[in-house]
Design an enzyme around this catalytic site. Structure first.
Site: not given
Length: 174
Positions: A28, A31-32
């Site tokens: 992701c 996300c990261d």
């Protein structure tokens, strides 16, 4: 009953990949990705998701290596064009990731990639690997109980507008 089980990201299945999840291996970018701002990263995949991840990361990271096992992408032409025209994205067609480095450092420090055409293996210095090769639905528990296609629960899209109804009355999927 409403079924909303989601799906899990597919990974490459490399031994070090599992050991380095959340230490530079991710599925992701949204996300990261910010954890790797101004760093070199890699994305593996050839569909729209891989193109989106590479484009997103190019806005945050120093450079992005897009690794795909085929010569041709499955992504839409518009997505391919966006990636191909981005100077921060380097595309490695007909390449596979053979290993993720470095378990001893307890974080990703690079990748070992191999050209499927020449057989040549080489290292890539990156701080993260984003895997974008699809998802597997978490629907195994419902196999044989509702109609499914490719692991996904089939829903009706009838004229009544009930696009969440399954093959079983009173059971819906979201």
């Amino acid at each position: 009953m409403i079924i909303a089980t989601g799906a899990r990201a597919n990974y490459l299945g490399l031994p070090n990949e599992e050991k380095l999840k959340n230490k530079g291996v991710s599925a992701c970018a949204v996300c990261d990705g910010a954890l790797y701002r101004n760093q070199d990263v890699a994305v593996v995949g050839g569909g729209d998701t891989a193109m989106e991840e590479a484009s997103y990361l190019a806005g945050l990271c120093k450079s992005v290596k897009l690794i795909h096992r085929r010569d041709e992408f499955r992504a839409s032409k518009a997505m391919q064009k966006r990636v191909e025209e981005n100077p921060k994205i380097e595309i490695l067609r007909s390449h596979v990731v053979e290993d993720v480095l470095d378990v001893a450092a307890d974080r990703v420090t690079g990748l070992k990639v191999k050209s499927l055409k020449s057989g040549e293996a080489r290292g890539l210095d990156v701080n993260a690997l984003f895997v974008a090769i699809g998802h597997t639905p978490n629907t195994q528990i419902f196999e044989g109980q509702v109609d499914m296609a490719g692991g996904y629960i089939k829903v009706k899209g009838g004229a009544d507008g009930n696009a969440t109804a399954t093959s079983v009355p009173g059971v819906f999927a979201a």
